[in-house]
Motif scaffolding. Structure first.
Motif, mmCIF file in Angstrom:
data_model
loop_
_atom_site.group_PDB
_atom_site.id
_atom_site.type_symbol
_atom_site.label_atom_id
_atom_site.label_comp_id
_atom_site.label_asym_id
_atom_site.label_seq_id
_atom_site.Cartn_x
_atom_site.Cartn_y
_atom_site.Cartn_z
ATOM 1 N N TYR A 1 -25.317 -26.785 -9.827
ATOM 2 C CA TYR A 1 -23.814 -28.049 -9.305
ATOM 3 C C TYR A 1 -23.244 -27.369 -8.983
ATOM 4 N N ASN A 2 -22.782 -26.144 -9.412
ATOM 5 C CA ASN A 2 -21.471 -25.546 -10.187
ATOM 6 C C ASN A 2 -21.528 -24.455 -8.329
ATOM 7 N N TYR A 3 -22.677 -24.122 -8.305
ATOM 8 C CA TYR A 3 -22.931 -23.314 -7.427
ATOM 9 C C TYR A 3 -23.351 -23.381 -6.063
ATOM 10 N N LEU A 4 -24.461 -24.868 -5.887
ATOM 11 C CA LEU A 4 -24.069 -25.012 -4.941
ATOM 12 C C LEU A 4 -22.971 -26.225 -3.963
ATOM 13 N N SER A 5 -23.347 -27.049 -5.008
ATOM 14 C CA SER A 5 -21.925 -28.577 -4.343
ATOM 15 C C SER A 5 -21.121 -28.388 -3.759
ATOM 16 N N PRO A 6 -20.335 -26.841 -4.488
ATOM 17 C CA PRO A 6 -18.708 -26.503 -3.248
ATOM 18 C C PRO A 6 -18.965 -26.489 -2.226
ATOM 19 N N PHE A 7 -20.506 -26.465 -1.410
ATOM 20 C CA PHE A 7 -20.060 -26.368 0.105
ATOM 21 C C PHE A 7 -20.499 -27.737 0.680
ATOM 22 N N ARG A 8 -20.918 -28.657 -0.172
ATOM 23 C CA ARG A 8 -21.361 -29.972 -0.102
ATOM 24 C C ARG A 8 -21.101 -30.638 1.424
ATOM 25 N N THR A 9 -19.618 -30.500 2.068
ATOM 26 C CA THR A 9 -18.897 -30.624 3.419
ATOM 27 C C THR A 9 -19.325 -29.902 3.915
ATOM 28 N N LEU A 10 -19.621 -29.002 3.986
ATOM 29 C CA LEU A 10 -20.079 -27.676 5.274
ATOM 30 C C LEU A 10 -21.227 -27.698 5.883
ATOM 31 N N ASN A 11 -20.895 -27.674 7.188
ATOM 32 C CA ASN A 11 -21.983 -28.117 8.447
ATOM 33 C C ASN A 11 -23.305 -27.347 8.419
ATOM 34 N N LYS A 12 -23.902 -26.284 7.058
ATOM 35 C CA LYS A 12 -24.533 -24.882 7.024
ATOM 36 C C LYS A 12 -24.618 -25.231 6.129
ATOM 37 N N PRO A 13 -26.705 -24.949 6.086
ATOM 38 C CA PRO A 13 -27.940 -23.968 4.877
ATOM 39 C C PRO A 13 -26.922 -23.734 3.542
ATOM 40 N N VAL A 14 -27.594 -24.260 3.152
ATOM 41 C CA VAL A 14 -26.669 -23.319 1.138
ATOM 42 C C VAL A 14 -27.958 -23.299 0.325
ATOM 43 N N LEU A 15 -28.161 -21.397 0.056
ATOM 44 C CA LEU A 15 -29.369 -21.381 -0.258
ATOM 45 C C LEU A 15 -29.057 -20.806 -2.150
ATOM 46 N N LEU A 16 -29.440 -21.111 -2.908
ATOM 47 C CA LEU A 16 -29.780 -20.288 -3.762
ATOM 48 C C LEU A 16 -30.113 -18.974 -4.363
ATOM 49 N N ALA A 17 -30.412 -17.908 -3.549
ATOM 50 C CA ALA A 17 -30.970 -16.982 -3.156
ATOM 51 C C ALA A 17 -31.219 -16.361 -4.855
ATOM 52 N N GLU A 18 -30.433 -16.082 -5.619
ATOM 53 C CA GLU A 18 -30.536 -15.101 -7.169
ATOM 54 C C GLU A 18 -30.411 -17.053 -8.296
ATOM 55 N N TYR A 19 -31.382 -16.815 -8.936
ATOM 56 C CA TYR A 19 -30.999 -17.705 -10.043
ATOM 57 C C TYR A 19 -32.112 -16.972 -11.393
ATOM 58 N N GLY A 20 -31.480 -17.262 -12.361
ATOM 59 C CA GLY A 20 -32.279 -16.900 -14.038
ATOM 60 C C GLY A 20 -30.625 -16.921 -14.759
ATOM 61 N N GLY A 21 -31.935 -17.383 -16.061
ATOM 62 C CA GLY A 21 -30.684 -17.882 -17.217
ATOM 63 C C GLY A 21 -29.456 -16.637 -17.580
ATOM 64 N N GLY A 22 -29.747 -15.842 -16.627
ATOM 65 C CA GLY A 22 -28.556 -15.089 -17.731
ATOM 66 C C GLY A 22 -29.370 -13.802 -16.510
ATOM 67 N N THR A 23 -27.976 -12.993 -16.364
ATOM 68 C CA THR A 23 -27.649 -11.166 -16.066
ATOM 69 C C THR A 23 -28.563 -10.606 -16.355
ATOM 70 N N GLU A 24 -29.250 -10.309 -17.264
ATOM 71 C CA GLU A 24 -29.750 -9.633 -18.772
ATOM 72 C C GLU A 24 -31.390 -10.128 -18.140
ATOM 73 N N ALA A 25 -32.198 -9.061 -18.366
ATOM 74 C CA ALA A 25 -33.661 -9.277 -18.117
ATOM 75 C C ALA A 25 -34.104 -10.099 -19.842
ATOM 76 N N GLY A 26 -33.623 -10.316 -20.160
ATOM 77 C CA GLY A 26 -33.764 -10.651 -21.551
ATOM 78 C C GLY A 26 -33.565 -12.366 -21.700
ATOM 79 N N ASP A 27 -32.423 -12.761 -20.754
ATOM 80 C CA ASP A 27 -31.839 -13.920 -20.977
ATOM 81 C C ASP A 27 -33.219 -15.039 -20.875
ATOM 82 N N ASP A 28 -33.995 -14.847 -20.381
ATOM 83 C CA ASP A 28 -34.853 -15.991 -19.730
ATOM 84 C C ASP A 28 -36.699 -15.460 -20.892
ATOM 85 N N ILE A 29 -36.659 -14.699 -21.425
ATOM 86 C CA ILE A 29 -37.358 -14.398 -22.493
ATOM 87 C C ILE A 29 -37.878 -15.415 -23.590
#
Length: 266
Positions: free
Chosen positions: A170-198
């Motif tokens: 919601y926080n990363y994608l919804s700010p573009f809700r009024t923009l007439n252009k596709p929006v892609l969450l091109a990277e996602y993870g539980g955190g920025t460290e490799a162990g965050d999703d383990i």
């Protein structure tokens, strides 16, 4: 890096051949590639390895000069033109990405990044006769909002990380809700460290990110970053396959107008 570190403006043909093979494999398997030309570290912590660094024979005394120096701009445009000519004919190329997470690079002002981005996107549009999509990426939804309104950028590529999947989407994608252009969450993870999703042993976070983005008004699905330590290590490929079946044959255009926040637990 396709450019030779100590011979600025020339290309490492061995690396180019490796990319030839990668693109060919993508074509055979039906994978679509977002071709990224450089990343924030090349204009930051890894400046010592940059072919734009004066220490390596490049034109720039500082990382920040990468965005403003006229010689550096001409050198980067040469890279764009070469890439478009060599791989632009491939159907495996989904889009071009100018710089990965541009807001994390070193620069003197956002206006300089905006000027550089517009200049490079315009050049790439002219160099690529096949008309692939052009984007760049950031980790802040509010970074240079004027850029995303520019017609030279075909879609928004935003990267978001965090353990609360609903809030990230919601926080990363919804700010573009009024923009007439596709929006892609091109990277996602539980955190920025490799162990965050383990700790997510069953892949619930992965499933949540895929299903929520599938049912929200963005384009594509969340692209998971930690494939090696998370997806590969826990064999979560069935989660990806299930999502593929979930959206198979669906034309999502115009179907979802609300941001889904609470359908799945984190």
């Amino acid at each position: 890096n396709l450019e030779r570190k100590t011979d600025p403006g020339t290309f490492d043909l061995a690396e180019c051949q490796r990319l030839d093979e990668l693109v060919a494999q993508a074509e055979e398997s039906g994978v679509r590639l977002i071709f990224c030309f450089t990343f924030h570290g090349a204009v930051g912590d890894f400046w010592g390895d940059s072919p734009y660094n004066q220490a390596n024979g490049g034109p720039c005394a500082r990382p920040q000069d990468f965005f403003t120096d006229s010689k550096a701009r001409r050198q980067f445009k040469r890279l764009l033109s070469y890439t478009a000519a060599r791989w632009g004919q491939s159907p495996a190329i989904l889009s071009w990405e100018l710089i990965n997470e541009m807001n994390l690079a070193r620069f003197d002002s956002p206006e300089e990044v905006l000027s550089w981005s517009r200049d490079m996107a315009g050049h790439l549009k002219g160099a690529d006769i096949h008309g692939h999509l052009v984007t760049t990426s950031a980790t802040e939804a509010n970074f240079i909002p004027e850029l995303w309104n520019d017609s030279r950028f075909d879609f928004v590529s935003i990267h978001g990380y965090g353990k609360n999947t609903h809030d990230v989407i919601y926080n990363y994608l919804s700010p573009f809700r009024t923009l007439n252009k596709p929006v892609l969450l091109a990277e996602y993870g539980g955190g920025t460290e490799a162990g965050d999703d383990i700790p997510d042993k069953t892949g619930l976070r992965l499933q949540t990110s895929l299903r929520l983005t599938a049912c929200s008004p963005n384009c594509g699905l969340a692209l998971p970053w930690w494939w090696d330590t998370y997806i590969e290590a826990r064999n979560l490929y069935p989660v990806l396959a299930a999502t593929g079946r979930f959206i198979a044959g669906e034309d999502r255009r115009g179907r979802f107008n609300e941001w889904v926040r609470k359908s799945y637990p984190s």
